[in-house]
Write a protein that holds these residues in place. Structure first.
Motif, PDB file in Angstrom:
ATOM      1  N   THR A 111      -3.087   9.605  -4.573  1.00 61.82           N
ATOM      2  CA  THR A 111      -3.161   9.358  -3.241  1.00 61.82           C
ATOM      3  C   THR A 111      -3.518  10.756  -2.526  1.00 61.82           C
ATOM      4  O   THR A 111      -4.425  10.517  -1.606  1.00 61.82           O
TER       5      THR A 111
ATOM      6  N   GLU B  46       0.590  -1.229   0.013  1.00 57.52           N
ATOM      7  CA  GLU B  46       0.071  -0.044  -0.012  1.00 57.52           C
ATOM      8  C   GLU B  46       0.836   1.189   0.091  1.00 57.52           C
ATOM      9  O   GLU B  46       0.602   2.282  -0.801  1.00 57.52           O
TER      10      GLU B  46
ATOM     11  N   GLU C 211      -7.458  10.850  -3.102  1.00 57.33           N
ATOM     12  CA  GLU C 211      -8.047   9.738  -2.343  1.00 57.33           C
ATOM     13  C   GLU C 211      -8.055  10.211  -0.973  1.00 57.33           C
ATOM     14  O   GLU C 211      -9.138  10.109  -0.334  1.00 57.33           O
TER      15      GLU C 211
ATOM     16  N   GLU D  74       2.361   1.919  -3.410  1.00 55.51           N
ATOM     17  CA  GLU D  74       1.443   2.260  -4.313  1.00 55.51           C
ATOM     18  C   GLU D  74       1.151   3.832  -4.123  1.00 55.51           C
ATOM     19  O   GLU D  74       1.080   4.741  -4.955  1.00 55.51           O
TER      20      GLU D  74
ATOM     21  N   ARG E 163     -12.388   3.601   1.401  1.00 55.61           N
ATOM     22  CA  ARG E 163     -11.484   3.461   0.037  1.00 55.61           C
ATOM     23  C   ARG E 163     -12.492   3.796  -1.201  1.00 55.61           C
ATOM     24  O   ARG E 163     -13.188   3.103  -1.584  1.00 55.61           O
TER      25      ARG E 163
ATOM     26  N   ARG F 287     -11.667   5.665  -4.133  1.00 56.52           N
ATOM     27  CA  ARG F 287     -11.416   5.546  -5.538  1.00 56.52           C
ATOM     28  C   ARG F 287     -10.127   4.528  -5.946  1.00 56.52           C
ATOM     29  O   ARG F 287      -9.416   4.718  -6.887  1.00 56.52           O
ATOM     30  N   ARG F 288      -9.830   3.576  -5.071  1.00 56.45           N
ATOM     31  CA  ARG F 288      -8.798   2.611  -5.460  1.00 56.45           C
ATOM     32  C   ARG F 288      -9.457   1.315  -4.784  1.00 56.45           C
ATOM     33  O   ARG F 288     -10.194   1.229  -3.748  1.00 56.45           O
TER      34      ARG F 288
ATOM     35  N   TYR G 223     -12.648  -1.187  -3.094  1.00 60.25           N
ATOM     36  CA  TYR G 223     -13.492  -0.091  -2.781  1.00 60.25           C
ATOM     37  C   TYR G 223     -13.973  -0.475  -1.492  1.00 60.25           C
ATOM     38  O   TYR G 223     -14.617  -1.595  -1.326  1.00 60.25           O
TER      39      TYR G 223
END
Length: 161
Positions: A49, A38, A52, A41, A106, A108-109, A112
């Motif tokens: 990020t 995570e 989000e 990413e 979560r 947008r990634r 979800y």
């Protein structure tokens, strides 16, 4: 490979003598590796990020205003204890007040996770969530939580979709 039990359950299993210290360490190492993925990413795409995080903070602020932080944290912790609930690995530390509440949503990634509704009536809490790998095909699930005598949320019972 299925994820191992969430850390609180791992410690319960270890203390009860059902798993060895080596099994405990291996499972905790798995969770640590997942966390590092995570982080990698997030470093690879700082703009996504940031976006989000911004959306999750706004989303959490609306939920807190509507339901209160204590009720939200109790509900998320109870969801983390649902057997075979895949998203539990992201929710197990929702009861820790030093972890911001927005971290658990979560939007947008993948995978979800959204809270669709939270209804409190007569000592029961009905939670409806939407989660999944594809944002266009999120699966809604409902859970009924019962409050114990101490006021804490007890084990949830899945109500279906």
């Amino acid at each position: 490979m299925l994820p191992p039990l969430i850390p609180p359950r791992l410690f319960e299993e270890f203390e009860a003598g059902r798993i060895t210290r080596a099994q405990l360490h291996a499972a905790l190492a798995w969770h640590a590796r997942e966390l590092l993925v995570e982080v990698e990413e997030a470093v690879r795409d700082p703009a996504a990020t940031w976006w989000e995080t911004l959306l999750s903070k706004r989303y959490a602020a609306r939920l807190i205003a509507r339901h209160g932080i204590a009720r939200l944290r109790h509900a998320l912790v109870a969801l983390s204890r649902v057997p075979d609930f895949d998203h539990a690995r992201y929710l197990w530390n929702a009861g820790h007040h030093d972890v911001p509440l927005h971290c658990f949503f979560r939007l947008r990634r993948a995978p979800y996770f959204r809270l669709v509704s939270l209804i409190h009536r007569e000592g029961q809490l009905r939670i409806t969530i939407a989660c999944g790998e594809d944002p266009k095909n999120l699966v809604e699930q409902s859970f009924l939580l019962h409050h114990s005598a101490g006021g804490l949320v007890a084990e949830p019972v899945a109500l279906g979709e």
